[in-house]
Scaffold this motif. Structure first.
Motif, short mmCIF file in Angstrom:
data_model
loop_
_atom_site.label_atom_id
_atom_site.label_comp_id
_atom_site.label_asym_id
_atom_site.label_seq_id
_atom_site.Cartn_x
_atom_site.Cartn_y
_atom_site.Cartn_z
N ARG A 204 -5.47 1.73 68.25
CA ARG A 204 -6.28 0.99 67.91
C ARG A 204 -7.22 1.70 66.89
O ARG A 204 -7.90 1.27 65.84
CB ARG A 204 -7.32 0.28 68.93
N GLN A 205 -7.95 2.77 67.38
CA GLN A 205 -8.68 3.75 66.34
C GLN A 205 -7.99 4.07 65.08
O GLN A 205 -8.60 4.15 64.22
CB GLN A 205 -9.48 5.02 67.15
N LEU A 206 -6.65 4.50 65.51
CA LEU A 206 -5.94 4.87 64.21
C LEU A 206 -5.73 4.04 63.32
O LEU A 206 -5.79 4.34 61.97
CB LEU A 206 -4.48 5.61 64.69
N ALA A 209 -8.92 3.44 61.43
CA ALA A 209 -9.33 4.61 60.33
C ALA A 209 -8.39 4.59 59.17
O ALA A 209 -8.79 4.90 57.97
CB ALA A 209 -9.21 6.03 61.36
N THR A 210 -6.98 4.30 59.50
CA THR A 210 -6.08 4.14 58.46
C THR A 210 -6.46 3.08 57.42
O THR A 210 -6.46 3.28 56.06
CB THR A 210 -4.71 3.92 59.04
N GLY A 211 -7.05 1.83 57.92
CA GLY A 211 -7.47 0.91 57.10
C GLY A 211 -8.60 1.28 56.09
O GLY A 211 -8.66 0.83 54.95
N ARG A 212 -9.50 1.94 56.57
CA ARG A 212 -10.70 2.60 55.93
C ARG A 212 -10.27 3.41 54.82
O ARG A 212 -10.63 3.54 53.67
CB ARG A 212 -11.68 3.14 56.72
N VAL A 213 -9.23 4.27 54.80
CA VAL A 213 -8.72 5.13 54.18
C VAL A 213 -8.11 4.24 52.96
O VAL A 213 -8.10 4.48 51.88
CB VAL A 213 -7.76 6.19 54.50
N VAL A 214 -7.15 3.33 53.40
CA VAL A 214 -6.33 2.59 52.43
C VAL A 214 -7.36 1.83 51.65
O VAL A 214 -7.00 1.49 50.23
CB VAL A 214 -5.56 1.71 53.06
N ARG A 215 -8.33 1.29 52.09
CA ARG A 215 -9.25 0.78 51.20
C ARG A 215 -10.09 1.66 50.48
O ARG A 215 -10.80 0.89 49.40
CB ARG A 215 -10.28 -0.27 52.25
N ALA A 216 -9.78 3.06 50.37
CA ALA A 216 -10.95 3.73 49.52
C ALA A 216 -10.43 3.39 48.19
O ALA A 216 -9.09 3.16 47.74
CB ALA A 216 -10.62 5.13 49.99
N GLN A 217 -11.09 3.64 47.02
CA GLN A 217 -10.97 3.24 45.61
C GLN A 217 -9.99 4.43 45.07
O GLN A 217 -9.12 4.06 44.26
CB GLN A 217 -12.09 3.06 44.95
N ASP A 218 -10.06 5.60 45.56
CA ASP A 218 -9.13 6.50 44.96
C ASP A 218 -9.02 7.78 45.94
O ASP A 218 -9.58 7.67 46.97
CB ASP A 218 -9.87 7.02 43.56
#
Length: 419
Positions: A204-206, A209-218
């Motif tokens: 769940r935590q992974l 965290a992956t979702g936050r990284v994917v949403r990063a703009q660059d």
């Protein structure tokens, strides 16, 4: 042939074991270093092949039944018997003794010399880590970071479970059984359930965290991100440590950490770490961080058992490493916390500007007041609905950061919270 191929340690490894037993890790004369590490469960009993020590790391003490149950518990938890020395495990995994020692130390396991204290799982773990490096999926440095971050996180979890969880559940009961006699069947029942739950929470935590990284703009934002970072600090904690009994102090710290963890998570932030009387949290959105900071103050103020609290929040570029955050923004948040009056939230200028940009606070209180007056007189459009108010404080020098202008954060027009 490796250890896994035959199901037993190769004969030449056993022969070589005595030759490398006393070779130090840093001895350049040894082709393979002779000092490595082992799981925490083996540390207390791994100083001799039989496993007994005197509690201070000295072999030879006979602890009788307690030692037997300790060995049985280790076998239960690890799921295998001790079979290999560190040298044999490294050979079986196809890695150098130096790299094996670096992996084990990164995971937080103590050096044990060349005692037969490792299992098939240790060989497999080494093989997996080194395989990721060989396949080019991870650099060697990154693989060691993976080992270190996993070891540090799970070590704290294991300590908590033993100190707080199992200790309470293994209190001697009316059955007449001792704590030692209760522990084995209890661990046997809990182990598979706790293991499944650990994997579930990690996944769940992974995913989060992956979702936050994917949403990063660059790509740069994936490592150096703009975040709101906040500290919450109990006021007068040092005095409390002198006044309260140890058990009372422990209960207060646990209640503080639990309250902060729940509030931060519930409102969409992330608890980075707890430091006894202080917690560090972050949020992608300044509005979320502002809500968390004020909620913490409001909750602690309404709890008569808690001391006063102060919160400092800053917004800006943050470097993230191994689940922690670093950089000037973090340092500024810490400094703001140290100068905040009790039961208040201080924020930096960048945080105030971000709240204005996203519409959670007015950019100018004078303009906001004029808009409200015009709306009340029917000569203007309805004013925006702001959640927060910001009051500039006196500029002051902050050690290592120059002159800063703190802003006092509060709820707009005395608005309450909506639970």
């Amino acid at each position: 042939m490796t250890a896994d191929d035959s199901g037993a340690a190769p004969r030449d490894m056993d022969t070589e074991d005595d030759a490398v037993r006393d070779v130090p890790v840093d001895d350049p004369s040894g082709a393979e270093s002779g000092s490595a590490t082992h799981h925490a469960a083996a540390n207390s009993n791994a100083t001799t092949p039989g496993g007994a020590d005197d509690g201070a790391g000295n072999p030879g003490a006979d602890n009788g039944d307690e030692n037997n149950i300790a060995v049985r518990l280790e076998q239960l938890i690890l799921g295998a018997d001790r079979r290999y020395t560190p040298f044999q495990a490294a050979r079986g995994a196809g890695v150098s003794m130096d790299l094996a020692a670096r992996f084990w130390r990164a995971m937080g396991f103590a050096d044990i010399g060349q005692v037969k204290a490792l299992t098939e799982a240790d060989v497999l773990a080494l093989r997996r880590l080194s395989g990721l490096v060989e396949a080019g999926l991870l650099s060697e440095a990154m693989a060691i970071q993976v080992a270190r971050s996993t070891g540090q996180t799970t070590a704290r979890l294991a300590d908590w479970q033993i100190d707080s969880f199992l200790e309470g559940l293994t209190e001697p009961q009316d059955s007449g059984l001792t704590r030692t006699e209760i522990t084995y069947p209890l661990v046997e029942l809990l182990l598979p359930e706790l293991e499944e739950f650990l994997v579930y929470v990690w996944r769940r935590q992974l995913a989060a965290a992956t979702g936050r990284v994917v949403r990063a703009q660059d790509d740069a934002e994936m490592v150096d991100r703009r975040l709101a970072v906040g500290f919450a600090d109990l006021v007068g904690f040092t005095r409390l440590t002198r006044r309260l009994e140890e058990e009372e102090l422990g209960e207060l710290v646990e209640a503080f950490e639990t309250t902060c963890s729940d509030l931060v998570a519930a409102h969409g932030g992330r608890l980075i770490k707890t430091l006894g009387d202080e917690v560090l949290f972050s949020a992608d959105d300044a509005g979320i961080a502002a809500e968390i900071g004020l909620r913490l103050i409001e909750t602690m103020t309404n709890d008569e058992t808690m001391p006063e609290l102060r919160v400092g929040i800053a917004f800006g570029t943050v470097t993230t490493r191994m689940g922690d955050v670093f950089g000037t923004t973090v340092n500024l948040a810490s400094r703001l916390t140290s100068i905040a009056p009790k039961d208040t939230v201080l924020v930096d200028e960048a945080f105030a500007e971000e709240l204005g940009r996203i519409g959670d606070a007015p950019v100018s209180e004078a303009d906001a007041a004029a808009a409200e007056k015009a709306a009340a007189e029917g000569t203007g459009a309805p004013p925006p609905s702001y959640r927060f108010a910001l009051q500039p404080m006196w500029q002051r020098p902050v050690r290592g950061l120059g002159v800063v202008e703190p802003w006092l954060l509060s709820r707009r027009n005395g608005q309450g919270t909506n639970d």
